[in-house]
Design a protein around this motif. Structure first.
Motif, PDB file in Angstrom:
ATOM      1  N   THR A   1       0.803  -1.205  -0.077  1.00  0.00           N
ATOM      2  CA  THR A   1       0.083  -0.047   0.044  1.00  0.00           C
ATOM      3  C   THR A   1       0.838   1.162   0.040  1.00  0.00           C
ATOM      4  O   THR A   1       0.459   2.255   0.154  1.00  0.00           O
TER       5      THR A   1
ATOM      6  N   SER B   1      -5.095   1.747  -5.968  1.00  0.00           N
ATOM      7  CA  SER B   1      -5.433   0.859  -4.891  1.00  0.00           C
ATOM      8  C   SER B   1      -5.948  -0.570  -5.591  1.00  0.00           C
ATOM      9  O   SER B   1      -5.716  -1.643  -5.136  1.00  0.00           O
TER      10      SER B   1
ATOM     11  N   PRO C   1      -6.683  -2.690   0.589  1.00  0.00           N
ATOM     12  CA  PRO C   1      -6.015  -1.291  -0.084  1.00  0.00           C
ATOM     13  C   PRO C   1      -7.372  -0.705  -0.854  1.00  0.00           C
ATOM     14  O   PRO C   1      -6.920   0.495  -1.035  1.00  0.00           O
TER      15      PRO C   1
END
Length: 453
Positions: free
Chosen positions: A283, A324, A364
């Motif tokens: 992330t 993401s 995420p």
């Protein structure tokens, strides 16, 4: 359109070294985990407990440095080299004093702290040996984090990246020989991993100092400081404390999660210990984009260029969502090969890893959305509002829920781990509302309030 393209181009040029910096930093912990895994579950659990404690302190240091980074970024935007110099040394003084305080506390209370987390005598001893070396890293990290904040604020994010690029392979090689030994030397076991990390961060610090000395655009000489520095440190602390408190709260919450997870069975805890560095690493590209957005916004505030803030925020959010999705795909692929990466674990540990796979694949998507909103709001001076959202979502809702699942209901690893993505879901709508409102109301008067030097 040209403004949007320029904003994206600038942020990407800042973000990719930031992402790789963080990725390499997280990779060092993954390297230690990979190197220590053949030593067995006790060594892995000791590594998990000790690095959780050290990571907590380093999280506070990074929080302080992030606040300093915003201050220096505004000074850079205003083209005020004297303010850059004062901001750097004020940040350095604050960060090092805080590091020294935690270093002293852990030196005194390490056994009591570890014993509060486990009653396994072998695990206590192994953790203490590792922590007795690793705790020295926090003193060096305090200095490196402020130097990194300076380079990031002036737009030279590639320099810290090069430092990590040197540190990571050096850490891996040195740690391997110190763990397992060579040429008749038996090695230190898991403690060797801490020694390797300590040696590597010393080399990185030397490299960063050398780069500062060679850069003609960076002048942070202490000789140029005067009697006003005392008040400047006080003002600097007031400026960065809300930012640091906000990020520190999240770091403490993450530590509480990890400590709660340590109360699960050892296989479940080892599974989470293995995945946490991967989750942080996977992330980091999202976080790096959020950081670059905050740097750009802070520089714009310093230069009093407040045009198109709403468009810049929308672009930042769209990019964060896209990154993401890529992160989730990465975790999906990782879940398919996790047993090949860690081939020497118990079967129960592999089962635990499979159980939490859907959760860390989904995480995420919601975390990235919240991260970019939080950083943008901090740059706009809305740290208190961000703190309230994070505090409510994490400390009022999620941590008590996680504690109840583990300590009261003796829940499985799935439900315990599911609290982390649930926390992010709780915070999504409040962050969106706050960001839209802050951008709409932001004007030159609010920008002037953020400039104190």
């Amino acid at each position: 359109m040209s403004t949007t393209k320029s904003y994206v181009k600038k942020n990407l040029s800042l973000a990719w070294p930031l992402a790789l910096n963080a990725l390499l930093m997280q990779s060092m912990l993954m390297i230690d985990t990979l190197l220590v895994s053949p030593l067995g579950e006790i060594s892995l659990a000791a590594l998990g407990i000790a690095t959780t404690i050290v990571a907590f302190v380093m999280g506070i240091q990074m929080a302080l440095a992030n606040g300093t980074q915003l201050v220096i970024s505004r000074a850079v935007g205003a083209a005020n080299s004297a303010s850059v110099n004062r901001g750097f040394w004020a940040g350095m003084a604050i960060n090092f004093v805080v590091a020294l305080l935690f270093w002293t506390l852990i030196q005194v209370f390490d056994v009591a702290l570890i014993s509060a987390l486990t009653d396994n005598e072998s695990l206590i001893a192994t953790t203490q040996h590792y922590l007795s070396v690793a705790i020295h890293i926090v003193l060096l990290n305090a200095v490196t984090q402020v130097i990194i904040a300076l380079f990031n604020a002036v737009g030279r994010t590639k320099v810290p990246f090069k430092g990590y690029l040197i540190e990571m392979p050096l850490n891996g090689v040195i740690s391997y020989f110190l763990i397992y030994g060579f040429a008749g030397f038996e090695g230190f076991g898991v403690t060797g991993a801490a020694l390797g990390s300590l040696f590597a961060i010393v080399v990185r610090l030397i490299f960063l100092c050398w780069c500062m000395k060679l850069d003609p655009n960076i002048n942070v000489s202490m000789k140029e400081l005067d009697a006003s520095m005392k008040s400047n440190i006080a003002n600097h602390f007031k400026e960065i404390f809300p930012v640091a408190a906000n990020i520190t709260m999240l770091a403490v919450g993450a530590t509480i999660y990890q400590l709660l997870y340590s109360q699960l069975n050892i296989n479940a805890y080892v599974a989470i210990t293995i995945m946490m560095p991967w989750i942080k690493a996977g992330t980091q590209f999202i976080t790096a984009w959020a950081h670059s957005s905050a740097i750009s916004l802070s520089q714009a505030i310093g230069s009093r260029d407040l045009k198109d803030l709403d468009k810049k925020l929308n672009v930042s959010i769209d990019m964060a969502v896209g990154i993401s999705v890529v992160s989730s795909l990465f975790f999906l692929i990782l879940s398919l090969f996790i047993s090949d990466i860690y081939p020497d674990l118990d079967e129960s540990t592999y089962t635990a890893l499979a159980v939490i796979a859907p959760l860390y694949i989904f995480l995420p998507l919601v975390r990235g959305y919240n991260t970019v909103h939080g950083h943008a709001l901090r740059a706009l001076g809305k740290t208190t509002e961000v703190f309230k959202v994070n505090f409510t979502g994490q400390w009022i809702v999620s941590i008590p829920l996680c504690a109840a699942i583990i300590l009261v209901f003796d829940g499985s690893i799935f439900w315990a781990f599911a609290v982390m993505p649930f926390e992010e879901i709780v915070k999504m709508l409040p962050f969106r509302h706050l960001a839209r409102k802050a951008v709409k109301e932001f004007d030159q008067q609010k920008a002037d309030k953020l400039l104190y030097d």
